[in-house]
Design a protein around this motif. Structure first.
Motif, PDB file in Angstrom:
ATOM      1  N   ARG A  29      52.945  44.028  41.381  1.00 15.04           N
ATOM      2  CA  ARG A  29      52.307  43.288  42.476  1.00 15.04           C
ATOM      3  C   ARG A  29      51.533  42.105  41.908  1.00 15.04           C
ATOM      4  O   ARG A  29      51.166  42.101  40.727  1.00 15.04           O
TER       5      ARG A  29
ATOM      6  N   ALA B 244      48.434  39.693  41.082  1.00 16.86           N
ATOM      7  CA  ALA B 244      47.036  39.974  40.753  1.00 16.86           C
ATOM      8  C   ALA B 244      46.314  38.668  40.465  1.00 16.86           C
ATOM      9  O   ALA B 244      46.928  37.651  40.158  1.00 16.86           O
TER      10      ALA B 244
ATOM     11  N   THR C 196      37.293  38.839  51.237  1.00 17.15           N
ATOM     12  CA  THR C 196      38.218  39.228  50.172  1.00 17.15           C
ATOM     13  C   THR C 196      37.751  40.484  49.454  1.00 17.15           C
ATOM     14  O   THR C 196      36.552  40.711  49.299  1.00 17.15           O
TER      15      THR C 196
ATOM     16  N   SER D 148      38.176  40.953  46.289  1.00 20.82           N
ATOM     17  CA  SER D 148      37.590  40.476  45.036  1.00 20.82           C
ATOM     18  C   SER D 148      36.145  40.022  45.241  1.00 20.82           C
ATOM     19  O   SER D 148      35.275  40.276  44.400  1.00 20.82           O
TER      20      SER D 148
ATOM     21  N   GLU E 178      37.999  46.848  48.986  1.00 27.34           N
ATOM     22  CA  GLU E 178      39.302  46.749  49.633  1.00 27.34           C
ATOM     23  C   GLU E 178      39.214  45.834  50.845  1.00 27.34           C
ATOM     24  O   GLU E 178      38.134  45.603  51.393  1.00 27.34           O
TER      25      GLU E 178
ATOM     26  N   SER F  14      44.438  44.214  49.823  1.00 27.31           N
ATOM     27  CA  SER F  14      44.039  44.051  48.428  1.00 27.31           C
ATOM     28  C   SER F  14      43.011  45.102  48.045  1.00 27.31           C
ATOM     29  O   SER F  14      42.302  45.652  48.896  1.00 27.31           O
TER      30      SER F  14
ATOM     31  N   ALA G 113      40.072  45.651  44.622  1.00 25.60           N
ATOM     32  CA  ALA G 113      39.467  44.897  43.523  1.00 25.60           C
ATOM     33  C   ALA G 113      38.361  45.699  42.856  1.00 25.60           C
ATOM     34  O   ALA G 113      37.722  46.555  43.474  1.00 25.60           O
TER      35      ALA G 113
ATOM     36  N   ALA H  74      41.688  41.659  41.140  1.00 29.73           N
ATOM     37  CA  ALA H  74      42.246  42.249  42.358  1.00 29.73           C
ATOM     38  C   ALA H  74      43.765  42.244  42.315  1.00 29.73           C
ATOM     39  O   ALA H  74      44.379  41.426  41.624  1.00 29.73           O
ATOM     40  N   VAL H  75      44.350  43.154  43.073  1.00 23.60           N
ATOM     41  CA  VAL H  75      45.804  43.228  43.266  1.00 23.60           C
ATOM     42  C   VAL H  75      46.069  43.157  44.768  1.00 23.60           C
ATOM     43  O   VAL H  75      45.347  43.773  45.565  1.00 23.60           O
ATOM     44  N   THR H  76      47.112  42.416  45.155  1.00 26.49           N
ATOM     45  CA  THR H  76      47.460  42.239  46.570  1.00 26.49           C
ATOM     46  C   THR H  76      48.890  42.709  46.812  1.00 26.49           C
ATOM     47  O   THR H  76      49.769  42.491  45.979  1.00 26.49           O
ATOM     48  N   TRP H  77      49.091  43.338  47.956  1.00 23.93           N
ATOM     49  CA  TRP H  77      50.430  43.824  48.316  1.00 23.93           C
ATOM     50  C   TRP H  77      50.642  43.715  49.824  1.00 23.93           C
ATOM     51  O   TRP H  77      49.682  43.555  50.596  1.00 23.93           O
TER      52      TRP H  77
END
Length: 249
Positions: A99, A101, A138, A140, A191, A202, A204, A217-220
């Protein structure tokens, strides 16, 4: 008696001084540091605030760096120590979870994207290096805000007027943000779901270095079947590695 200081020199001194401070400071302290009269310092700060180089926090009567100061340094950011030290761990994170990031830093009430690593085959995101988004929306940003003193969060978000929305979701008042940040501290991660972009979520985790005010952070896509616990484990491992690199740089 304060001695005359050319405006350009005074401006640079203000920026340099504020860049060394972990929290916003009072104008009187800035005046003493750069050797200007208080009235002159206030005029200088007001002019800098109009260009977003500094931010005024009226409730605390303090001043901090603004987004303009960051934007001037965007070209340097790619070679800045944090970006250099974090790029490889972030790339490994993307390889591990498949994913996209990113790494951000807090600037005022916004987050600014320092590194963006896109996963192959994943849809484009609104985030990119140099992009600025409201921190309270966000994951993050929330991860970082949750580490700040509550008084500083109040200064950033003194009333409902300080809140904006992108999708009609997210906290819209100080009390709602406090609930979000309390939950973030309890969980140990932040989140968001559809508050930045519809259909995307996301998670983080903040770095431990307080002066940096940064997070990963990771986003999907929310329609995807995502192992959130696995993603969180990978994010925590990545932030720990970046923290270690920062300590040993």
């Amino acid at each position: 008696m304060s001695r005359p200081v050319p405006a350009a020199t005074a401006t640079l001194r203000v920026l340099r001084f504020l860049s060394t401070q972990p929290v916003p400071v009072a104008a009187s302290r800035i005046a003493a540091e750069i050797g200007l009269a208080r009235s002159t310092t206030y005029h200088l700060l007001d002019a800098m605030a109009e260009q977003d180089f500094v931010v005024h926090y009226p409730d605390e009567r303090t001043w901090g760096l603004g987004v303009g100061a960051w934007e001037v340094g965007v070209a340097f950011a790619a070679q800045e120590p944090l970006a250099r030290l974090a790029r490889l761990p972030l790339a490994r994170l993307v390889d591990r979870v498949g994913r996209s990031a990113h790494l951000v830093m807090l600037q005022g009430a916004d987050v600014l994207y320092v590194i963006e690593e896109r996963a192959r085959g994943r849809p484009p995101l609104v985030t990119d290096v140099g992009v600025r988004l409201p921190a309270h929306l966000t994951a993050s940003g929330r991860a970082i805000l949750a580490t700040l003193p509550r008084a500083q969060v109040r200064a950033l978000y003194p009333s409902a007027a300080a809140f904006v929305s992108r999708t009609g979701r997210g906290p819209a008042a100080p009390s709602e943000l406090r609930e979000v940040l309390t939950a973030t501290r309890t969980r140990g991660y932040a989140e968001e779901d559809g508050e930045v972009t519809d259909g995307f979520a996301s998670a983080a985790v903040a770095l431990t270095e307080p002066a940096l005010r940064a997070s990963v952070a990771v986003t999907w896509e929310t329609r995807d079947d995502v192992d959130v616990e696995g993603v969180l484990e990978a994010i925590r491992a990545t932030t720990a590695e970046i923290d270690r690199r920062l300590r040993h740089r």
